[in-house]
Each structure stands twice: as structure tokens, then as C-alpha cells.
Scaffold this motif. Structure first.
Motif, PDB file in Angstrom:
ATOM      1  N   THR A 149       0.755  -1.336   0.101  1.00 44.99           N
ATOM      2  CA  THR A 149      -0.105   0.109   0.072  1.00 44.99           C
ATOM      3  C   THR A 149       0.714   1.265   0.035  1.00 44.99           C
ATOM      4  OG1 THR A 149      -0.063   0.065   2.325  1.00 44.99           O
ATOM      5  CG2 THR A 149      -1.550  -1.214   1.419  1.00 44.99           C
ATOM      6  N   TYR A 150       0.185   2.213  -0.032  1.00 47.76           N
ATOM      7  CA  TYR A 150       0.923   3.602  -0.064  1.00 47.76           C
ATOM      8  C   TYR A 150       1.555   3.867   1.357  1.00 47.76           C
ATOM      9  CZ  TYR A 150       2.134   8.674   0.333  1.00 47.76           C
ATOM     10  OH  TYR A 150       2.829   9.740   0.468  1.00 47.76           O
ATOM     11  N   GLU A 151       1.144   3.558   2.396  1.00 49.74           N
ATOM     12  CA  GLU A 151       2.164   3.310   3.833  1.00 49.74           C
ATOM     13  C   GLU A 151       2.717   2.045   4.000  1.00 49.74           C
ATOM     14  OE1 GLU A 151      -1.204   4.153   6.400  1.00 49.74           O
ATOM     15  OE2 GLU A 151      -1.582   6.192   5.894  1.00 49.74           O
ATOM     16  N   ASN A 152       3.157   1.278   2.756  1.00 48.69           N
ATOM     17  CA  ASN A 152       4.103   0.170   3.040  1.00 48.69           C
ATOM     18  C   ASN A 152       3.438  -1.028   3.747  1.00 48.69           C
ATOM     19  OD1 ASN A 152       6.309  -0.755   1.851  1.00 48.69           O
ATOM     20  ND2 ASN A 152       7.389  -0.479   3.649  1.00 48.69           N
ATOM     21  N   ARG A 153       2.202  -0.996   3.810  1.00 52.61           N
ATOM     22  CA  ARG A 153       1.666  -2.382   4.281  1.00 52.61           C
ATOM     23  C   ARG A 153       1.457  -3.347   3.173  1.00 52.61           C
ATOM     24  NH1 ARG A 153      -1.130   1.713   7.237  1.00 52.61           N
ATOM     25  NH2 ARG A 153      -0.843   1.541   9.470  1.00 52.61           N
ATOM     26  N   SER A 154       1.733  -4.836   3.595  1.00 52.48           N
ATOM     27  CA  SER A 154       1.628  -5.799   2.770  1.00 52.48           C
ATOM     28  C   SER A 154       0.282  -6.267   2.309  1.00 52.48           C
ATOM     29  CB  SER A 154       2.191  -7.033   3.218  1.00 52.48           C
ATOM     30  OG  SER A 154       2.017  -8.177   2.174  1.00 52.48           O
TER      31      SER A 154
END
Length: 444
Positions: free
Chosen positions: A141-146
């Protein structure tokens, strides 16, 4: 002067939940979408005369004038502040998580993103499930969640008319809209039930002989975490938009509605917005969002490999609808609509006591473009959305004949963890019945 400006700006951008009732239908919703593009429709009744809206304060004067002109009635139910919608954290019945990944405590709560990831890792490593589970990180995601897809795979012999046949696949997702926590809990419940019943339920056993099950419980983890910590009624993801930096005092200018961003009929109708501050903002281009692009690419990769996807179930909340394509138009039906309607209606009657309304999404709700089931229907014969509980009755459910019945009433998005198992049983049974009927008709 600066303090006054900030106070005034925040007042304008604050949102309140409104109940609005009109004497007749008269296409009020279409007019509202055009005139008040930043309004968020939370709920409406079957007659489309009563609505629940999330309304920015800067629309207040004009919206009241519009309601009075239409001889309507309104009541402001509550604001959307953190305190009004604050939900206490739901904890497992055990202070220490069970080392059994199929323990009921894993579906009796709404997990945080980190808790979900830990449980998924346990599914992959536990001796109870490690031979059945594969994890696929399909994007970030944009906030770097898988974005983690869980695959249930069994090595069962498969034959069709005497010949060995490759397995196919089913895709189920939840949590596309951040505030719809129940869809995440139900996705987890479905996953656990497929694993628990694989050997004791004949239908589940047969389904897993012919299909691998792929489940993406949280498609919008950034928005989900924001809904958990900051704004309970948040809908979109959390990516920046062309307006978010300029209007950085307005949180609504962040994010895209993921179920308006899929690359099919992306800009064909109302029901999606071109305004970045709208709750139904469709994005700058089709599949512009990491979450949507990742799912689309995952689907497309599987088209050229095995197992190929055969059916798609999309979980949302709420209203108790079984929605079939198309969503983008009321003027056309998908080619196999009659088959979809007959099979879905039969299953709903058998396992849901006819409490789910079944039909084309654009008729039962409203037309909207860029949806996941319309995209999936371009290459799958079976794609549908379940809108979970509660059912739309009088609006809101605590409101009757313009009088408040329950001062503590909330919108249907704010479901309790106890709802997970109740809805989960129903939806799991519906999916099993639907898939088993496909196995009987096409695979044996």
C-alpha cells in the motif's frame, strides 16, 4: 487571527450524520450527487425516500434549503468526531493468543493489521495448517503495508469424465472500504471454516478437491488502520491526491474509493466522483491505486497459469444484499445474468431464509462505475458482492416516525464482534452451497 481562521476552517470541514426523509422518490439522490459532490451516502431504504448522509458543515445551509424545497424532513444525528465514534479495542478472550491458528478467538474480534499479519504467519507455520496454507504478498500500500492473500490448497485427486483435471480457484476479499470491519471478520471466519470442515463436510471436501480458495481479508489496510485510530467512518484508502497537499486541513481530500478504481467502465456513470475530496473519489486513472493494481495484476497473472480463477465473492457491509453485475448500468444485463440470478436466488432461499435481496447491483442499490465485480465479470462467469448485516429497515434503525428510539444508536458500519460469527455462518453456508452446486453441475 490565525487561530480564528483555523477554527473556522475546521468547523467547515467537520462532518455530521444526517437523517433525511422525502415524501417520494423523485430522483433526489441523483440531484444530491450533482449538487453536493462531497456528501457521503451511508444508507438508504428500499424505497429510496429515506437516507443517512455524512455531510460536511459547509453544505449545511444549502442542504437545508434543498430539503425544505423538496418538502423533506431532516435530523442531525451525531457528528463524526473521534469521541462520538470511538470504539473500545476488542481483545481476545485469552490474554495470550492461542498457538492453534484455527481457534475461535481468531475470528471473534476485529484484529489490527499487525495482529492479522501475525495470525497469517501462524497459519503458514503451525503443524495444524502449514501443509494447507500458502501466503502471497501481492503488493504494498501507499503506507507500505503488505497485501497478503491466503491460499488454501489441498492435494486431492481430480477427475472429470475419466480424465485428470486441473484445479481452479475462488477469490474472496473483504475490507475494501475501511469502515466495513465486519467484512474482514467474516473473511477470517470463512477461511477458518474451510480449514476446519475440509474432511468432515462432504460439500467442503468436494469443493476443495476442485478449487483452491484465495482470500484477501484486508484489501485496504491503510484505510482500516485509519478507521481504527482516527475516523471510524473512513471509507477510502490513504494515498495522497491532487488536493490533499493544498487542502491539508481537510482529511477527506486524501484517499481513493477502491471500489470505484477498477479498470472497467471506470468513468461511465454517476456513483463515482471526480472530486478528490469526495468519499467516492474514483482516482486519477483506472487502477491508479496500489491496492487495486495489485489485485488486478494478481488476477491477470492467474489467467495465464494455474489454478485459474473461476468465481469471485466480494464482501461489503451493509444492507443484506446479494448483488450481481452489472453495477455500472441499469440498461444492460450481463450475458449469464439469468443463470446467476436463478442459482443465487435458490441458495439465498435455502440458507438465508430469503432475508437477502438478490439482483442486479445497479437496480438494488444504485449505478456506480469502476467496481470490482464488474471488472471480474469481464473474465469470470461468477462474480458477486455480499452486503452483510444489518438489513436496511427504517432509517436509521433506531429512528421511527421522526422520533429517536435509541439515543445510543449507531450506523450499521459499527458492528459488534459478536456479529462476525452470526454473519459468517450465513455467508460461509451460502458460498459453500453456491460452489457445491457448481461442482455438481460442471465438475462431476
Amino acid at each position: 487571527m490565525l487561530i480564528f481562521f483555523l477554527f473556522f476552517f475546521n468547523f467547515l470541514q467537520a462532518e455530521h450524520v444526517w437523517f433525511v426523509k422525502f415524501p417520494s422518490k423523485d430522483n433526489h439522490l441523483l440531484h444530491i450527487e450533482k449538487t453536493f459532490p462531497l456528501i457521503d451516502l451511508l444508507e438508504h431504504d428500499h424505497n429510496q425516500t429515506s437516507y443517512i448522509f455524512l455531510l460536511p458543515n459547509d453544505y449545511r445551509t444549502e442542504f437545508i434549503r434543498f430539503i425544505h424545497h423538496a418538502n423533506g424532513f431532516y435530523q442531525i444525528l451525531s457528528d463524526n468526531s473521534r469521541n462520538t465514534w470511538k470504539v473500545p479495542p476488542n481483545r481476545s478472550k485469552r490474554s495470550v493468543p492461542s498457538d492453534n491458528p484455527l481457534d475461535e478467538t481468531y475470528y471473534q474480534r476485529f484484529p489490527s493489521y499487525d495482529e492479522q499479519q501475525e495470525w497469517q504467519q501462524l497459519l503458514q507455520t503451525s503443524p495444524l495448517t502449514q501443509n494447507l496454507i500458502r501466503l502471497h504478498s501481492i503488493g504494498q500500500t501507499y503506507e507500505n503495508r503488505s497485501l497478503t492473500v491466503i491460499q488454501i490448497h489441498t492435494n486431492s485427486p481430480r477427475r472429470y469424465r475419466g480424465r485428470r483435471r486441473r484445479k481452479q480457484a475462488i477469490f474472496i476479499d473483504g475490507g475494501m472500504h475501511a469502515r466495513e470491519w465486519l467484512s474482514i471478520g467474516v473473511a477470517n471466519y470463512i477461511l477458518i471454516q474451510f480449514l476446519l470442515l475440509r474432511e468432515t463436510d462432504l460439500r467442503v471436501h468436494e469443493i476443495l478437491r476442485h478449487f483452491d480458495i484465495y482470500i484477501l481479508p484486508i484489501m485496504n489496510p491503510d484505510g482500516y488502520e485509519y478507521s481504527r485510530t482516527t475516523n471510524r467512518l473512513w471509507r477510502k484508502n490513504r494515498s495522497p491526491t491532487t488536493h490533499s497537499d493544498f487542502w491539508n486541513g481537510d482529511e477527506n481530500c486524501y484517499g481513493v474509493d477502491l471500489n470505484r478504481n477498477f479498470p472497467y467502465q471506470w468513468n461511465s456513470t454517476y456513483g463515482s466522483s471526480t472530486h478528490p475530496c469526495s468519499h467516492s473519489y474514483r482516482g486519477e486513472s483506472p487502477a491508479s491505486e496500489n491496492e487495486v493494481e495489485s489485485v488486478v495484476n494478481f488476477f491477470r497473472r492467474q489467467k495465464n497459469s494455474h489454478p485459474k480463477f473461476y468465481a469471485y465473492f466480494n464482501l461489503h457491509a451493509y444492507g443484506r444484499f446479494w448483488l450481481l453485475p452489472w453495477t455500472y448500468t441499469v440498461f444492460e444485463q450481463i450475458t449469464n445474468y439469468d443463470e446467476l440470478l436463478e442459482r443465487s436466488t435458490r441458495v439465498a432461499a435455502n440458507v438465508m431464509n430469503q432475508t437477502y435481496r438478490v439482483g442486479q447491483a445497479s437496480f438494488l442499490l444504485y449505478p456506480c462505475s469502476g467496481t470490482s465485480i464488474d471488472f471480474a465479470s469481464t473474465f469470470l462467469s461468477h462474480a458477486m458482492t455480499f452486503e452483510l448485516s444489518p438489513m436496511f429497515k427504517g432509517l436509521p434503525m433506531c429512528f421511527d416516525q421522526n422520533k429517536t428510539v435509541d439515543d445510543g444508536c449507531t450506523m450499521g458500519f459499527v458492528s459488534s464482534p459478536e456479529s462476525i460469527q452470526m454473519d459468517g455462518k450465513e455467508i460461509f453456508e451460502a458460498i459453500v452451497e453456491y460452489l457445491y452446486s457448481l461442482v455438481q453441475d460442471h465438475f462431476v
